[in-house]
Each structure stands twice: as structure tokens, then as C-alpha cells.
Write a protein that holds these residues in place. Structure first.
Motif, PDB file in Angstrom:
ATOM      1  N   VAL A 144       6.158   9.414  -6.600  1.00  0.00           N
ATOM      2  CA  VAL A 144       6.168   7.961  -6.363  1.00  0.00           C
ATOM      3  C   VAL A 144       7.050   7.551  -5.170  1.00  0.00           C
ATOM      4  CG1 VAL A 144       6.510   5.694  -7.428  1.00  0.00           C
ATOM      5  CG2 VAL A 144       5.721   7.606  -8.832  1.00  0.00           C
ATOM      6  N   PRO A 145       8.267   8.123  -5.011  1.00  0.00           N
ATOM      7  CA  PRO A 145       9.093   7.663  -3.888  1.00  0.00           C
ATOM      8  C   PRO A 145       8.482   7.977  -2.515  1.00  0.00           C
ATOM      9  CG  PRO A 145      10.428   8.820  -5.518  1.00  0.00           C
ATOM     10  CD  PRO A 145       9.000   9.078  -5.874  1.00  0.00           C
ATOM     11  N   MET A 146       7.580   8.962  -2.448  1.00  0.00           N
ATOM     12  CA  MET A 146       7.026   9.380  -1.153  1.00  0.00           C
ATOM     13  C   MET A 146       5.656   8.771  -0.855  1.00  0.00           C
ATOM     14  SD  MET A 146       9.384  11.367  -0.226  1.00  0.00           S
ATOM     15  CE  MET A 146       8.653  12.090   1.230  1.00  0.00           C
ATOM     16  N   MET A 147       4.915   8.401  -1.892  1.00  0.00           N
ATOM     17  CA  MET A 147       3.511   8.044  -1.682  1.00  0.00           C
ATOM     18  C   MET A 147       3.348   6.538  -1.530  1.00  0.00           C
ATOM     19  SD  MET A 147       2.000  10.963  -1.627  1.00  0.00           S
ATOM     20  CE  MET A 147       0.289  10.898  -2.090  1.00  0.00           C
ATOM     21  N   GLY A 148       2.520   6.142  -0.561  1.00  0.00           N
ATOM     22  CA  GLY A 148       2.445   4.737  -0.166  1.00  0.00           C
ATOM     23  C   GLY A 148       1.427   3.898  -0.909  1.00  0.00           C
ATOM     24  N   LEU A 149       0.645   4.513  -1.804  1.00  0.00           N
ATOM     25  CA  LEU A 149      -0.476   3.773  -2.399  1.00  0.00           C
ATOM     26  C   LEU A 149      -0.256   3.455  -3.877  1.00  0.00           C
ATOM     27  CD1 LEU A 149      -3.621   3.112  -1.622  1.00  0.00           C
ATOM     28  CD2 LEU A 149      -4.060   4.926  -3.261  1.00  0.00           C
ATOM     29  N   VAL A 150      -0.747   2.290  -4.308  1.00  0.00           N
ATOM     30  CA  VAL A 150      -0.875   1.996  -5.745  1.00  0.00           C
ATOM     31  C   VAL A 150      -2.268   1.399  -5.960  1.00  0.00           C
ATOM     32  CG1 VAL A 150       0.014   0.701  -7.724  1.00  0.00           C
ATOM     33  CG2 VAL A 150       1.613   1.535  -5.988  1.00  0.00           C
ATOM     34  N   GLU A 151      -3.046   2.023  -6.838  1.00  0.00           N
ATOM     35  CA  GLU A 151      -4.351   1.449  -7.186  1.00  0.00           C
ATOM     36  C   GLU A 151      -4.135   0.372  -8.233  1.00  0.00           C
ATOM     37  OE1 GLU A 151      -8.082   4.388  -7.216  1.00  0.00           O
ATOM     38  OE2 GLU A 151      -6.370   5.250  -8.237  1.00  0.00           O
ATOM     39  N   LEU A 152      -4.776  -0.774  -8.036  1.00  0.00           N
ATOM     40  CA  LEU A 152      -4.695  -1.864  -9.013  1.00  0.00           C
ATOM     41  C   LEU A 152      -6.053  -2.016  -9.681  1.00  0.00           C
ATOM     42  CD1 LEU A 152      -2.664  -4.530  -7.013  1.00  0.00           C
ATOM     43  CD2 LEU A 152      -1.851  -2.911  -8.742  1.00  0.00           C
ATOM     44  N   ILE A 153      -6.046  -1.991 -11.025  1.00  0.00           N
ATOM     45  CA  ILE A 153      -7.304  -2.008 -11.759  1.00  0.00           C
ATOM     46  C   ILE A 153      -7.273  -3.153 -12.766  1.00  0.00           C
ATOM     47  CG2 ILE A 153      -8.898  -0.656 -13.188  1.00  0.00           C
ATOM     48  CD1 ILE A 153      -6.186   1.347 -11.675  1.00  0.00           C
ATOM     49  N   ARG A 154      -8.219  -4.061 -12.624  1.00  0.00           N
ATOM     50  CA  ARG A 154      -8.341  -5.138 -13.605  1.00  0.00           C
ATOM     51  C   ARG A 154      -9.197  -4.650 -14.765  1.00  0.00           C
ATOM     52  NH1 ARG A 154      -9.364  -8.048  -8.691  1.00  0.00           N
ATOM     53  NH2 ARG A 154      -8.278 -10.047  -8.543  1.00  0.00           N
ATOM     54  N   GLY A 155      -8.775  -4.941 -15.998  1.00  0.00           N
ATOM     55  CA  GLY A 155      -9.667  -4.775 -17.135  1.00  0.00           C
ATOM     56  C   GLY A 155     -10.586  -5.986 -17.153  1.00  0.00           C
ATOM     57  N   GLU A 160      -6.163 -13.694 -13.520  1.00  0.00           N
ATOM     58  CA  GLU A 160      -5.843 -13.667 -12.087  1.00  0.00           C
ATOM     59  C   GLU A 160      -4.326 -13.691 -11.857  1.00  0.00           C
ATOM     60  OE1 GLU A 160      -8.035 -12.861  -9.958  1.00  0.00           O
ATOM     61  OE2 GLU A 160      -6.626 -13.047  -8.276  1.00  0.00           O
ATOM     62  N   GLU A 161      -3.623 -14.480 -12.679  1.00  0.00           N
ATOM     63  CA  GLU A 161      -2.177 -14.586 -12.481  1.00  0.00           C
ATOM     64  C   GLU A 161      -1.478 -13.239 -12.744  1.00  0.00           C
ATOM     65  OE1 GLU A 161      -0.299 -17.762 -14.671  1.00  0.00           O
ATOM     66  OE2 GLU A 161       1.668 -17.024 -14.011  1.00  0.00           O
ATOM     67  N   THR A 162      -1.955 -12.524 -13.743  1.00  0.00           N
ATOM     68  CA  THR A 162      -1.410 -11.182 -14.036  1.00  0.00           C
ATOM     69  C   THR A 162      -1.604 -10.295 -12.818  1.00  0.00           C
ATOM     70  OG1 THR A 162      -2.069 -11.444 -16.348  1.00  0.00           O
ATOM     71  CG2 THR A 162      -1.610  -9.192 -15.599  1.00  0.00           C
ATOM     72  N   PHE A 163      -2.828 -10.311 -12.298  1.00  0.00           N
ATOM     73  CA  PHE A 163      -3.156  -9.462 -11.150  1.00  0.00           C
ATOM     74  C   PHE A 163      -2.257  -9.802  -9.960  1.00  0.00           C
ATOM     75  CE2 PHE A 163      -5.447  -8.516  -7.270  1.00  0.00           C
ATOM     76  CZ  PHE A 163      -5.789  -7.193  -7.476  1.00  0.00           C
ATOM     77  N   ARG A 164      -2.116 -11.102  -9.681  1.00  0.00           N
ATOM     78  CA  ARG A 164      -1.316 -11.516  -8.502  1.00  0.00           C
ATOM     79  C   ARG A 164       0.150 -11.128  -8.672  1.00  0.00           C
ATOM     80  NH1 ARG A 164      -4.308 -16.381  -7.916  1.00  0.00           N
ATOM     81  NH2 ARG A 164      -2.723 -17.441  -9.129  1.00  0.00           N
ATOM     82  N   THR A 165       0.676 -11.289  -9.896  1.00  0.00           N
ATOM     83  CA  THR A 165       2.087 -10.988 -10.147  1.00  0.00           C
ATOM     84  C   THR A 165       2.353  -9.488  -9.968  1.00  0.00           C
ATOM     85  OG1 THR A 165       2.093 -12.781 -11.742  1.00  0.00           O
ATOM     86  CG2 THR A 165       3.966 -11.285 -11.827  1.00  0.00           C
ATOM     87  N   VAL A 166       1.472  -8.665 -10.506  1.00  0.00           N
ATOM     88  CA  VAL A 166       1.660  -7.208 -10.396  1.00  0.00           C
ATOM     89  C   VAL A 166       1.470  -6.774  -8.939  1.00  0.00           C
ATOM     90  CG1 VAL A 166       0.709  -4.963 -11.096  1.00  0.00           C
ATOM     91  CG2 VAL A 166       1.080  -6.755 -12.808  1.00  0.00           C
ATOM     92  N   ARG A 167       0.508  -7.389  -8.268  1.00  0.00           N
ATOM     93  CA  ARG A 167       0.286  -7.071  -6.851  1.00  0.00           C
ATOM     94  C   ARG A 167       1.541  -7.391  -6.031  1.00  0.00           C
ATOM     95  NH1 ARG A 167      -1.499  -8.627  -2.013  1.00  0.00           N
ATOM     96  NH2 ARG A 167      -3.174  -7.389  -1.070  1.00  0.00           N
ATOM     97  N   ASP A 168       2.189  -8.506  -6.342  1.00  0.00           N
ATOM     98  CA  ASP A 168       3.417  -8.882  -5.621  1.00  0.00           C
ATOM     99  C   ASP A 168       4.507  -7.817  -5.802  1.00  0.00           C
ATOM    100  OD1 ASP A 168       2.241 -11.170  -4.727  1.00  0.00           O
ATOM    101  OD2 ASP A 168       3.252 -12.518  -6.134  1.00  0.00           O
ATOM    102  N   VAL A 169       4.602  -7.257  -7.006  1.00  0.00           N
ATOM    103  CA  VAL A 169       5.594  -6.200  -7.255  1.00  0.00           C
ATOM    104  C   VAL A 169       5.286  -4.999  -6.349  1.00  0.00           C
ATOM    105  CG1 VAL A 169       6.509  -4.548  -8.953  1.00  0.00           C
ATOM    106  CG2 VAL A 169       6.018  -6.919  -9.643  1.00  0.00           C
ATOM    107  N   VAL A 170       4.012  -4.618  -6.281  1.00  0.00           N
ATOM    108  CA  VAL A 170       3.613  -3.461  -5.466  1.00  0.00           C
ATOM    109  C   VAL A 170       3.991  -3.701  -4.001  1.00  0.00           C
ATOM    110  CG1 VAL A 170       1.615  -2.148  -4.621  1.00  0.00           C
ATOM    111  CG2 VAL A 170       1.767  -2.781  -7.041  1.00  0.00           C
TER     112      VAL A 170
END
Ligand SMILES: NC(=O)c1ccc[n+]([C@@H]2O[C@H](COP(=O)([O-])OP(=O)(O)OC[C@H]3O[C@@H](n4cnc5c(N)ncnc54)[C@H](O)[C@@H]3O)[C@@H](O)[C@H]2O)c1
Length: 290
Positions: A144-155, A160-170
Motif C-alpha cells: 500500500v505505501p508504494m502503490m498509487g492506485l485504489v479501485e473504488l467499487i459501488r455496490g 453517492e455521498e458514501t462514494f464521494r466521501t471515500v473517494r475524497d479519502v483516497v
């Protein structure tokens, strides 16, 4: 606004997620099945931060303040004041379902839940919780400390607010989010794991030995790691679980896990984390086993 993040599982991914989040100023609570796993995870975080200090990526005082932000407990009650919980436990649907059922007991309704699963349906995992709208996939890459990607997957139910909040963390973690649909193994592992499985078939059928296969893909395809070395790094148990999810979820024989991969997992030779996989890691240098 996310300030405090819970992490379930202190293995290679959970400790990596805690590591990067603590360095970015989030308070972290980690849970695992016992204190020994938690201690091992904290040791790994310290060692990996030392490596970053050695490379000039962080300062010793960054390490000290990040470690102070992390606390551990085997009790899920510690998550009551978290804003987001990221599950990074063993890649096994039954284990994850139990965790999500248990973590929801007495958990405030506003706490968001994310899974770092490599392959399992986000919608199915969300369905065992009391908050499918506040649940999504947040798939970090290893290490995790070296890799630049995070896949975001909606169930199917993710708000939408959950998605946006988690995306902001990433984004705050300086990682690049990419969106993947909730299909078995999402994008990266849908492509990567069949390649690794094919490398194990090449070994199984005697097309080449471990060294030839890994050297072939490093020098012949310009991959930074050979597929068998990478499989050991990911964990052969995780590789097998992802292939099983692909095989069952897409009902296509092209995803059949290689019998040799199954045998290695049955033997407990699951890769680097136990010092034995396609390579033997007990000495100074990895030695191919076939
Ligand atoms: N290894 C990789 O390259 C990689 C990459 C991306 C995502 N993932 C995913 O991350 C997750 C974790 O993988 P990992 O490689 O860190 O595995 P790991 O084997 O290193 O760690 C798993 C941890 O989960 C803990 N655990 C098991 N059951 C638990 C429970 N009921 N409660 C709390 N903790 C529990 C284990 O004790 C262990 O410490 C999996 O879903 C995996 O698919 C792995």
C-alpha cells in the motif's frame, strides 16, 4: 468529513492501509483476531516506515507522530467513534460476512463501511450489514505505501455521498482512484490473476521452471516482477480465492484454478508470508522450489 478510520485485519494489507492513513493524519484503530497478529502488524508498519525514512520519503518525526495515532484492540467496540471502517481480513466470504455482521452491532448509523476485498461481490457483502447505502469497495494495491492506485467499487445500494466521501479519502492519501463495477475481481485482478494462474499452469505442465517463467516475463514482457514471484508476494491463498471467485462468478472454465496452485495452498505453502511458496525464503536469497 473523515477523521478516524478503523481497520479490520492487521495483515499485509491492513497494516499497509493503517500506515498510509496514519501518515496523512487520520487516527487509526486496528482490530485482528488476537494481540499477536496486531503486534506483528504494528512491527511491520514500523519497519516499513523505517524503509521510507531511509529513502528520504518521510522524516523520523513523521513516523513517531503516525505511530502515536494508531491504537489496536481485538474488540470491535473500539470502532464506535470511527467515521469509516475498512475491512482487510482474509479473502474468504464467510469470514468477511461474519465480520460485517459483528461490526454493525451497536455501531453508530453514520459510520461508513468499506471492504478491501480483491474479488468478492461488494453488493453481497453489503447485504449482511444494516447499512448497504453506506458500504462500498475500496481496493488498495500491495504494498500500500508504494502503490498509487485504489479501485473504488459501488455496490448496487451504495449512496453517492458514501462514494464521494471515500473517494475524497483516497485523494487525500495521494492515490489515484479508478472506478470499477461490481463484477468478480473488478478490473486489476480480473486481468492480473488469470495471468498468474496461467504462469502456474506453465509450471505445472513443465513449459518452464520457476526461474525461466519469471525471467521470461521480466525480460520478455518488461514486468517488474515475475508472475510466480508476484504470486508469492500477494499470497497464494489470496490468489486461489480470487480465481475461485472468478471461476464461480463468471462460470467460465478459462478461470479454472491451476491444480498446482491448489496443492501449494493445501500444503500451507502460501508464499512470502510463511517463507515458502514458489520460492523458498528461509535463506538470504529466495530459492526457486521447482
Ligand atoms: N495480498 C495482496 O496483494 C492484496 C492486495 C489487495 C487486496 N487484498 C485483500 O486484502 C485482504 C487482506 O489480505 P492480506 O494480504 O492482508 O492477508 P493477510 O493474510 O496478510 O492478513 C489477513 C489478516 O486478517 C486477519 N483476520 C482473519 N479473520 C479475522 C477476523 N474475523 N477479524 C479480524 N481479523 C481477521 C488475519 O488474522 C490476518 O492478520 C483480502 O481481502 C485480500 O484479498 C490483498
Amino acid at each position: 468529513m473523515i477523521k478516524r478510520i478503523g481497520v479490520i485485519g492487521a495483515g499485509q494489507m491492513g497494516s499497509g492501509i493503517a500506515h498510509v492513513c496514519a501518515l496523512k493524519g487520520y487516527d487509526i484503530r486496528i482490530a485482528d483476531v488476537d494481540q499477536a497478529h496486531l503486534d506483528k502488524g504494528i512491527d511491520a508498519i514500523g519497519r516499513n516506515m523505517d524503509r521510507q525514512i531511509g529513502r528520504g520519503m518521510i522524516r523520523p518525526e513523521d513516523k513517531d507522530s503516525a505511530l502515536k495515532r494508531i491504537s489496536t484492540s481485538t474488540d470491535f467496540k473500539q470502532f464506535a467513534d470511527c467515521d469509516l471502517i475498512v475491512e482487510a481480513a482474509t479473502e474468504n466470504e464467510a469470514v468477511k460476512r461474519e465480520i460485517f455482521k459483528k461490526v454493525c452491532v451497536d455501531l453508530p448509523a453514520n459510520v461508513l463501511l468499506a471492504t478491501n476485498t480483491s474479488s468478492i461481490s461488494v453488493t453481497r457483502l453489503a447485504s449482511v450489514t444494516d447499512r448497504p447505502g453506506k458500504f462500498m469497495g475500496m481496493h488498495f494495491m500491495n504494498p500500500v505505501p508504494m502503490m498509487g492506485l485504489v479501485e473504488l467499487i459501488r455496490g448496487i445500494a451504495t449512496e453517492e455521498e458514501t462514494f464521494r466521501t471515500v473517494r475524497d479519502v483516497v485523494v487525500k492519501l495521494d492515490k489515484k482512484p479508478v472506478n470499477a463495477e461490481d463484477f468478480p475481481a473488478f478490473i486489476v485482478n480480473r486481468i492480473l490473476l488469470p495471468m498468474i494462474n496461467e504462469a502456474v499452469y506453465a509450471l505445472y505442465e513443465g513449459v518452464g521452471n520457476v526461474e525461466a517463467i519469471d525471467t521470461g516475463m521480466k525480460l520478455g514482457a518488461n514486468h517488474p516482477m515475475g508472475p510466480l514471484e508476484l504470486a508469492d508476494f500477494i499470497g497464494l491463498d489470496t490468489c486461489l480465492s480470487v480465481m475461485q471467485v472468478l471461476h464461480e462468478g463468471l462460470a467460465d472454465s478459462k478461470y479454472r484454478p491451476c491444480p498446482l496452485l491448489v496443492k501449494y495452498v493445501e500444503a500451507g505453502w502460501v508464499g512470502r508470508k510463511v517463507k515458502r511458496g514458489f520460492y523458498d525464503y528461509s535463506g538470504e536469497r529466495p530459492v526457486p522450489t521447482r
